[in-house]
Design an enzyme around this catalytic site. Structure first.
Site, PDB file in Angstrom:
ATOM      1  N   HIS A  72       0.823  -1.217   0.000  1.00 20.75           N
ATOM      2  CA  HIS A  72       0.000   0.000   0.000  1.00 20.75           C
ATOM      3  C   HIS A  72       0.853   1.261   0.000  1.00 20.75           C
ATOM      4  O   HIS A  72       1.859   1.333   0.688  1.00 20.75           O
ATOM      5  CB  HIS A  72      -0.918   0.003   1.227  1.00 20.75           C
ATOM      6  CG  HIS A  72      -2.086  -0.921   1.078  1.00 20.75           C
ATOM      7  ND1 HIS A  72      -3.235  -0.805   1.808  1.00 20.75           N
ATOM      8  CD2 HIS A  72      -2.270  -1.965   0.247  1.00 20.75           C
ATOM      9  CE1 HIS A  72      -4.085  -1.745   1.435  1.00 20.75           C
ATOM     10  NE2 HIS A  72      -3.522  -2.474   0.498  1.00 20.75           N
ATOM     11  N   TYR A 196      -9.785   4.700   7.411  1.00 18.75           N
ATOM     12  CA  TYR A 196      -9.971   5.005   8.834  1.00 18.75           C
ATOM     13  C   TYR A 196     -11.089   6.041   8.903  1.00 18.75           C
ATOM     14  O   TYR A 196     -10.914   7.166   8.446  1.00 18.75           O
ATOM     15  CB  TYR A 196      -8.693   5.594   9.434  1.00 18.75           C
ATOM     16  CG  TYR A 196      -7.570   4.585   9.627  1.00 18.75           C
ATOM     17  CD1 TYR A 196      -6.707   4.260   8.583  1.00 18.75           C
ATOM     18  CD2 TYR A 196      -7.365   3.971  10.855  1.00 18.75           C
ATOM     19  CE1 TYR A 196      -5.669   3.347   8.763  1.00 18.75           C
ATOM     20  CE2 TYR A 196      -6.330   3.055  11.047  1.00 18.75           C
ATOM     21  CZ  TYR A 196      -5.494   2.747  10.002  1.00 18.75           C
ATOM     22  OH  TYR A 196      -4.470   1.840  10.182  1.00 18.75           O
ATOM     23  N   PRO A 288      -4.717  -0.685  19.006  1.00 20.84           N
ATOM     24  CA  PRO A 288      -4.496  -1.185  17.644  1.00 20.84           C
ATOM     25  C   PRO A 288      -4.553  -0.139  16.527  1.00 20.84           C
ATOM     26  O   PRO A 288      -4.151  -0.436  15.406  1.00 20.84           O
ATOM     27  CB  PRO A 288      -5.607  -2.215  17.462  1.00 20.84           C
ATOM     28  CG  PRO A 288      -6.696  -1.766  18.385  1.00 20.84           C
ATOM     29  CD  PRO A 288      -6.012  -1.142  19.549  1.00 20.84           C
ATOM     30  N   LYS A 292       0.669  -0.911  15.368  1.00 16.99           N
ATOM     31  CA  LYS A 292       2.088  -0.939  15.747  1.00 16.99           C
ATOM     32  C   LYS A 292       2.494  -2.196  16.523  1.00 16.99           C
ATOM     33  O   LYS A 292       3.682  -2.498  16.645  1.00 16.99           O
ATOM     34  CB  LYS A 292       2.429   0.296  16.602  1.00 16.99           C
ATOM     35  CG  LYS A 292       2.394   1.588  15.824  1.00 16.99           C
ATOM     36  CD  LYS A 292       3.516   1.624  14.809  1.00 16.99           C
ATOM     37  CE  LYS A 292       3.269   2.661  13.735  1.00 16.99           C
ATOM     38  NZ  LYS A 292       3.940   2.410  12.487  1.00 16.99           N
ATOM     39  N   TYR A 380       3.257   6.352  10.689  1.00 13.69           N
ATOM     40  CA  TYR A 380       2.489   5.192  10.233  1.00 13.69           C
ATOM     41  C   TYR A 380       3.394   4.175   9.536  1.00 13.69           C
ATOM     42  O   TYR A 380       3.311   2.981   9.814  1.00 13.69           O
ATOM     43  CB  TYR A 380       1.379   5.669   9.284  1.00 13.69           C
ATOM     44  CG  TYR A 380       0.335   4.621   9.005  1.00 13.69           C
ATOM     45  CD1 TYR A 380      -0.754   4.446   9.860  1.00 13.69           C
ATOM     46  CD2 TYR A 380       0.428   3.802   7.887  1.00 13.69           C
ATOM     47  CE1 TYR A 380      -1.714   3.479   9.614  1.00 13.69           C
ATOM     48  CE2 TYR A 380      -0.532   2.832   7.629  1.00 13.69           C
ATOM     49  CZ  TYR A 380      -1.598   2.673   8.491  1.00 13.69           C
ATOM     50  OH  TYR A 380      -2.545   1.714   8.252  1.00 13.69           O
TER      51      TYR A 380
HETATM   52  C1  PHB Z   1      -5.622  -4.947  10.206  1.00 15.23           C
HETATM   53  O1  PHB Z   1      -5.550  -5.131   8.984  1.00 15.23           O
HETATM   54  O2  PHB Z   1      -5.960  -5.868  10.976  1.00 15.23           O
HETATM   55  C2  PHB Z   1      -5.328  -3.607  10.761  1.00 15.23           C
HETATM   56  C3  PHB Z   1      -4.846  -2.622   9.923  1.00 15.23           C
HETATM   57  C4  PHB Z   1      -4.587  -1.359  10.424  1.00 15.23           C
HETATM   58  C5  PHB Z   1      -4.812  -1.080  11.749  1.00 15.23           C
HETATM   59  C6  PHB Z   1      -5.252  -2.078  12.607  1.00 15.23           C
HETATM   60  C7  PHB Z   1      -5.528  -3.358  12.102  1.00 15.23           C
HETATM   61  O3  PHB Z   1      -4.578   0.158  12.209  1.00 15.23           O
END
Ligand code: PHB
Ligand code: APR
Length: 387
Positions: A72, A196, A288, A292, A380
């Protein structure tokens, strides 16, 4: 029984440590209380920083990751009914992130260790660690045995036995007034990049696992039981939180797994006592948002493997002595970022409208200012592994 490094826990931390040591000629035994199928199926996050991908590749477990991982270059912040792309790669001098589930990393590492004749024991529960001897007492097939070693790696997760063996441990903790309901669904993702979403109804995240499997999360109340969330309620809540004014649609499909996980920040200091070294979730938990946790666990064992190799090859304890401080620097950076991103995007359960407007003002700034977006992007994608 004797080995150089006794590793407690066959999560990503313990397994990668065993692999890194093997590649450098150091012996280890991995003790895991659960069975193999359980650790290979446990659903966790799946977003890998580039440094994590690089180390998996250089450790000889990158083949399927390169084939099936999804690279990505950006992510979407969605708020006020509109999506805004953060071009991660453009803002970070070419760095990317990769979607590849933790279950797959664990499978690849177990296969690699076993193929090389590695000693990875499932159904082997560590009962106690003796940090001075050093040794680990464990039970397997109804028999209690002792594994003698030079060093113990406590990679046994948040509920393990390693942390309790550190006297004078200092812990730092923060609970959040929300939890995540995570869903694995057999439906093609409705997005190419992670979304998000901030909304008046709470946070939602659209992630992916493969061209046919979606991973979705909803902010829920930490007291909610999973029974309160039948599939139809989950889909309708996801649709409401992801809604845009341009008619974007969320595809739905069969939900094959769902669970609720509380959110917390936790750090234990120091990450070492005597000949015991803690790594991964055994020493720290991050909320989460921003994914990280896994990346930190990987970073810890890179530092630990280098330090152990320096000890065996050059007789130098310098890196081992610096282990805790080296790791904690990165841990606190990640802790700061994860709690920042969490509080930016989640709805205050008390419905504080001041908080809601403050979040929206910052989100507006994030997508309007290159400096602000770069701060998000840099954190990130993560820094290069320490060392
Ligand atoms: C996930 O794909 O499980 C995932 C991705 C990004 C996050 C948290 C979990 O911030
Ligand atoms: N004896 C043997 N094994 C144990 C014991 C014990 N007494 N206690 C716990 N374990 C095992 C658990 O069953 C688990 O498989 O230790 C392992 C720890 O693995 P993880 O919990 O996956 O922790 P870690 O390897 O540090 O990986 C961190 O997990 O929670 C996520 O987001 C986090 O992705 C990150 C990753």
């Amino acid at each position: 029984m004797r080995t150089q490094v006794a590793i407690v826990g066959a999560g990503p931390a313990g397994l990668l440590l065993s692999q890194l040591l093997h590649l450098r000629g150091v012996d280890s035994v991995v003790l895991e209380s659960r069975d193999r199928a359980y650790v290979e199926r446990r659903q966790r996050a799946g977003m890998l920083e580039q440094g994590t991908v690089d180390v998996l590749r250089s450790s000889g477990v990158g083949e399927r990751l390169d084939r099936e991982g999804l690279t990505h270059h950006g992510l979407e912040l969605r708020f006020g009914g509109a999506g805004h792309r953060i071009p991660l790669t453009e803002l970070t001098g070419g760095r990317t992130v990769t979607i590849y589930a933790q279950t797959e990393i664990v499978k690849d590492l177990i296969a690699a260790r076993l193929a090389a004749g590695g000693d990875v024991r499932f159904g082997a529960e560590a009962l106690a660690v003796d940090t001075g001897a050093p040794s680990v007492t464990f039970r397997q097939d109804g028999e209690t045995r002792t594994l003698d070693c030079d060093v113990i790696a406590g990679c046994d997760g948040f509920h393990g036995v390693g942390r309790a063996a550190v006297p004078g441990l200092r812990t730092y903790e923060r609970d959040y007034p929300y939890a995540w309901l995570g869903v694995l669904a057999e439906v093609a993702p409705s997005t190419d990049e992670l979304v998000y979403a901030h909304s008046e109804r709470g946070f939602a995240l659209h992630s992916l696992r493969s061209p046919r499997v979606s991973r979705l999360y909803l902010q829920v109340d930490p007291g909610d039981a999973i029974e309160a969330w039948p599939d139809e309620r989950i889909w309708s809540e996801l649709r409401a939180r992801f809604a845009t004014s341009d008619g974007w649609e969320l595809r739905d499909g069969p939900i094959v797994e769902k669970s609720i996980t509380p959110m917390r920040s936790f750090v234990a200091e120091p990450m070492r006592h005597d000949r015991l070294f803690l790594a991964g979730d055994a020493a720290h938990i991050v909320p989460p948002t921003g994914a990280k946790g896994l990346n930190l666990a990987i970073s810890d064992v890179i530092v630990l493997a280098e330090a152990l190799v320096a000890r065996y090859d050059e007789g130098s304890d310098k890196l081992l002595d610096a282990y805790s401080a080296t790791c904690l620097k990165r841990v606190w950076r990640a802790q700061q970022f994860a709690s920042w991103m969490t509080t930016l995007l989640h709805r205050d359960p008390a419905g504080d409208s001041f908080e809601h407007r403050r979040q929206l003002a910052y989100l507006d700034y994030l997508v309007a200012s290159k400096a602000a977006a770069t701060t998000l992007a840099e954190n990130y994608v993560g820094a290069a592994p320490t060392l």
